[in-house]
Structure formats: structure tokens, C-alpha cells
Design a protein around this motif. Structure first.
Motif, short mmCIF file in Angstrom:
data_model
loop_
_atom_site.label_atom_id
_atom_site.label_comp_id
_atom_site.label_asym_id
_atom_site.label_seq_id
_atom_site.Cartn_x
_atom_site.Cartn_y
_atom_site.Cartn_z
N GLY A 92 -37.12 83.76 14.64
CA GLY A 92 -37.34 84.24 14.29
C GLY A 92 -38.61 84.68 14.50
O GLY A 92 -39.81 85.99 15.26
N MET A 93 -39.59 84.43 13.67
CA MET A 93 -41.42 84.98 13.53
C MET A 93 -41.95 84.23 14.83
O MET A 93 -43.43 85.48 15.36
CB MET A 93 -41.72 84.01 12.34
CG MET A 93 -40.89 84.84 11.56
SD MET A 93 -41.25 86.27 10.70
CE MET A 93 -42.71 86.80 9.84
N VAL A 94 -41.67 83.64 15.46
CA VAL A 94 -42.25 82.60 16.66
C VAL A 94 -41.78 83.70 17.86
O VAL A 94 -42.56 83.94 19.12
CB VAL A 94 -42.20 81.29 17.01
CG1 VAL A 94 -41.69 81.24 18.41
CG2 VAL A 94 -42.55 80.36 16.12
N SER A 95 -40.45 83.66 18.22
CA SER A 95 -40.29 84.87 19.32
C SER A 95 -40.53 86.21 19.04
O SER A 95 -40.90 86.98 20.04
CB SER A 95 -38.64 85.28 18.47
OG SER A 95 -37.86 85.54 20.09
N ILE A 224 -49.43 84.94 11.84
CA ILE A 224 -49.64 83.85 10.81
C ILE A 224 -48.76 83.03 10.13
O ILE A 224 -48.09 81.91 10.02
CB ILE A 224 -50.67 84.39 9.97
CG1 ILE A 224 -51.37 82.83 8.79
CG2 ILE A 224 -50.26 85.56 8.60
CD1 ILE A 224 -51.95 81.92 9.79
N MET A 225 -47.12 84.05 9.53
CA MET A 225 -45.87 83.25 9.70
C MET A 225 -45.03 82.43 10.24
O MET A 225 -45.01 81.92 10.08
CB MET A 225 -45.41 84.24 8.64
CG MET A 225 -43.75 83.80 7.72
SD MET A 225 -44.70 83.32 5.85
CE MET A 225 -44.30 81.36 6.27
N ALA A 226 -45.40 82.58 11.76
CA ALA A 226 -44.89 82.18 12.65
C ALA A 226 -45.11 80.75 13.03
O ALA A 226 -45.09 79.86 12.73
CB ALA A 226 -45.09 83.23 13.70
N PHE A 227 -46.94 80.22 12.76
CA PHE A 227 -47.57 79.43 12.68
C PHE A 227 -46.75 78.32 11.33
O PHE A 227 -46.89 77.36 11.66
CB PHE A 227 -49.22 79.16 12.81
CG PHE A 227 -49.95 78.42 12.81
CD1 PHE A 227 -50.48 77.50 13.33
CD2 PHE A 227 -50.33 77.97 11.27
CE1 PHE A 227 -50.92 76.54 13.68
CE2 PHE A 227 -51.55 77.05 10.92
CZ PHE A 227 -50.78 75.73 12.27
#
Length: 348
Positions: A92-95, A224-227
Motif C-alpha cells: 500500500g505505501m509503496v503504491s 519513508i514508511m514505504a521504504f
């Protein structure tokens, strides 16, 4: 802080990502029993429809909804909720991040780069050495305290936070150092234990310390949360330390969050961020109250008092950050005013 402008968008990159993800998901779902497992876990998919919207439109990752749904509502182990947060946010966060990059939304790059380096060091330290020290009860309480305090901050500071425009420009090396320190601490102490938290810390630094516009602070917190989520997934996969049940819940929720988080990024620009933040902040406070009530026998009176004190300490930290920001902003403004006063003399 250097902020990139918003030139021509490249949404084809995001559509390509979606095509690759859904092709992979359809391939995984063909495995024996996978489709039945996904169907059996449909409630988490429904919950993450709302959670993924919050992930894209607020500084609160999808795990902020996924964790309490699994742990408080379904009464599953808190360690499962933490691991699920890593897994579902890695989609989700990466998307949402790819969507943000494709639209060339402004980001606080200096702070973001520093936080990324800090997370590279803090995440393995937390996952391998600190997280095992926490029992399921204290993982649950740590999550409740972190997000309960964050929710309270927004309930009484939302007008100020939502009123910022642009961002105070400090020294780029200073920004990098602050980002590094916050990324290191948040990834080791919060993300490794609860699956979320670095997004909240970086966001808080941007809105309280740098007076950043929400249009800059929230996308930066999403990235930053995606990473951190992808990095955490990699570390947990290498160490084979996943909790049972994470994959089945992920199969059900992943196709929802891949679209839901970017949708949150888009819709919030139409309806404004303040209403969404207020709703999510209220839910954050509510889950703290729910956790204390549900665990009153395990915590006892003094445990509940300790949790409340921890919330007050977190709020004190936020307020300290804000007061420090007042000083830094005043200094930056005085320096800018001094520079403007000198220009006519230099031109003579």
C-alpha cells in the motif's frame, strides 16, 4: 530544505507498477488453497479499504488500522499485527509512493534522505535485538500509546498544523542530521516493535519543527514508511521470523491497498486533509481507550496509569519539538530579514 517542484506527471509508471503487482498477485493466488485462504480473510480486506485510504491521505500507515483490527477486534497476537503492518504497507505505501513520485509531488528531500539512512541502521537493530524483548501485551500498549498521543496532538493542534504553507528553509546538512537521528530512533524503537511509527515521527518534525505544509509533510511521511516497510519485509524474510497467518491476511488485503492508498493521496487533495486527519486522530485516541479497557486485568491500575503517563510524555516531546521549531523559525526569519536589509547597501 530542498523541495522539488511539480512538473509534468508520469502516471504511466504507476499503472505499470499496478500491472506488475496484480499479475504477481494472480499468480500467487493460483497456488493450492491460496484462493480459499484469501476468501476466509475477507474482513481484513474490508478493514484495509479504509486503512489504505488513511495510509495515503494521512501520516499514519496502513498498519495503523490493520494492527488494531487484527489485535483488538479479532484478538490475534500483537506480533502478528506488527508483522502484518510490515507486509501490507510494503504494497500500500509503496503504491502510494510510486503515485506520489509519478505526480512529482513536493517532498522534504534532505530530511527524507537522512531518515532513510537512519532507518537502514535502526531497523535491523530493532527487529533483531529490541523487538524480541517486548511481550505481546507491551507491543499492544506501545502501539496504543504512540498513536493515542499522536491523535491527541492533532485534536488540539489541528488548526495550527493545517494552517502551515510552504516550509521553513533551514541548513540542508542540519536537516539531514535531524532526519538521520529521528529515522534511527523511530525505526529501532517504534517500527521494529509495532510495524509503524517512523512516518509519524518524520511528519511531526516537518509540521512542528519546520512548519511544513501538509502537502509536503504527508507525502514525505508516506515515502519513508514505504521504504521502512519494504526494508523490514526483507529483513524478516531473511531471518525467517514471520508470524503464522501474516501471508494469508496479506493475500486478502494486498489487492485492496494497492489501489486504496494512492486513492487516498488523490482524494484528499479534493476534500482537504483536515477532516480526514480529525477522523483518524479520533480513532487513534479511541484505540488507546479500547486497549486500556480490554487489557485492564493484565495491566492493572498501575499499568494503565503508566500508559497514560507515557502518552503525556509523548505529548511533551511533541510540544518540545514545537517550541524548538518556534526558536528556529524565528532565527531563520531574522536571518532572512537581515539579508534583505543588507541588499540595498551592497548595491550602492
Amino acid at each position: 530544505m530542498s523541495i522539488h517542484p511539480r512538473p509534468k506527471t508520469h502516471l504511466w509508471v504507476w499503472f505499470l507498477w499496478l500491472a506488475l503487482f496484480y499479475a504477481t498477485w494472480f499468480w500467487l493466488i493460483q497456488a493450492e488453497g491460496a484462493w480459499e485462504a484469501a476468501k476466509d480473510h475477507w474482513p481484513i480486506a474490508l478493514a484495509m479499504a479504509a486503512g489504505s485510504y488513511a495510509a495515503g491521505s494521512t501520516p499514519m500507515g496502513g498498519g495503523t488500522v490493520g494492527f488494531p483490527v487484527l489485535v483488538l477486534f479479532f484478538d490475534l497476537p500483537a506480533s502478528l499485527g506488527r508483522d502484518f503492518s510490515f507486509a501490507v504497507q510494503s504494497i500500500g505505501m509503496v503504491s502510494a509512493s510510486i503515485f506520489i513520485f509519478a505526480r512529482r509531488q513536493p517532498l522534504a528531500w534532505s530530511l527524507l534522505k537522512g531518515a532513510t539512512v537512519g532507518a537502514l541502521l535502526g531497523t535491523p537493530l530493532g527487529i533483531f535485538f529490541l523487538a524480541p524483548l517486548f511481550t505481546d501485551l507491551w507491543i499492544k500498549v506501545a502501539f496504543a500509546v504512540i498513536w493515542g498521543s499522536f491523535g491527541l496532538l492533532h485534536l488540539y493542534r489541528i488548526g495550527e498544523i493545517a494552517g502551515h504553507t510552504g516550509m521553513t528553509d533551514f541548513d540542508e546538512h542540519w536537516d539531514h542530521k535531524v532526519g538521520f537521528a529521528l529515522g534511527l530512533g523511530a525505526s529501532a524503537l517504534a517500527v521494529s516493535v509495532t510495524g509503524v511509527g517512523i512516518d509519524m515521527v518524520i511528519y511531526a518534525a516537518l509540521v512542528l519543527l519546520c512548519r511544513a505544509d501538509l502537502k509536503i509533510a504527508i507525502p514525505t511521511s508516506v515515502v519513508i514508511m514505504a521504504f521502512n516497510s519494504v526494508y523490514g519485509v526483507g529483513l524478516k524474510s531473511l531471518s525467517n521470523s514471520w508470524q503464522p497467518g501474516v501471508y494469508e491476511n496479506w493475500l486478502a488485503a494486498a489487492p485492496v491497498v494497492a489501489l486504496g492508498a494512492p486513492l487516498g493521496v488523490f482524494i484528499v487533495e479534493l476534500i482537504g486533509r483536515k477532516p480526514t486527519l480529525l477522523v483518524v486522530a479520533t480513532l487513534c485516541v479511541g484505540q488507546f481507550v479500547w486497549t486500556c479497557f480490554a487489557e485492564k486485568e493484565s495491566l492493572g491500575l498501575w499499568g494503565i496509569v503508566a500508559a497514560m503517563v507515557a502518552v503525556i510524555v509523548c505529548l511533551g516531546g511533541f510540544e518540545k519539538l514545537r517550541s524548538w521549531g518556534n526558536v528556529l523559525v524565528a532565527e531563520a526569519q531574522a536571518k532572512a530579514d537581515s539579508g534583505r536589509d543588507l541588499r540595498p547597501e551592497q548595491g550602492d
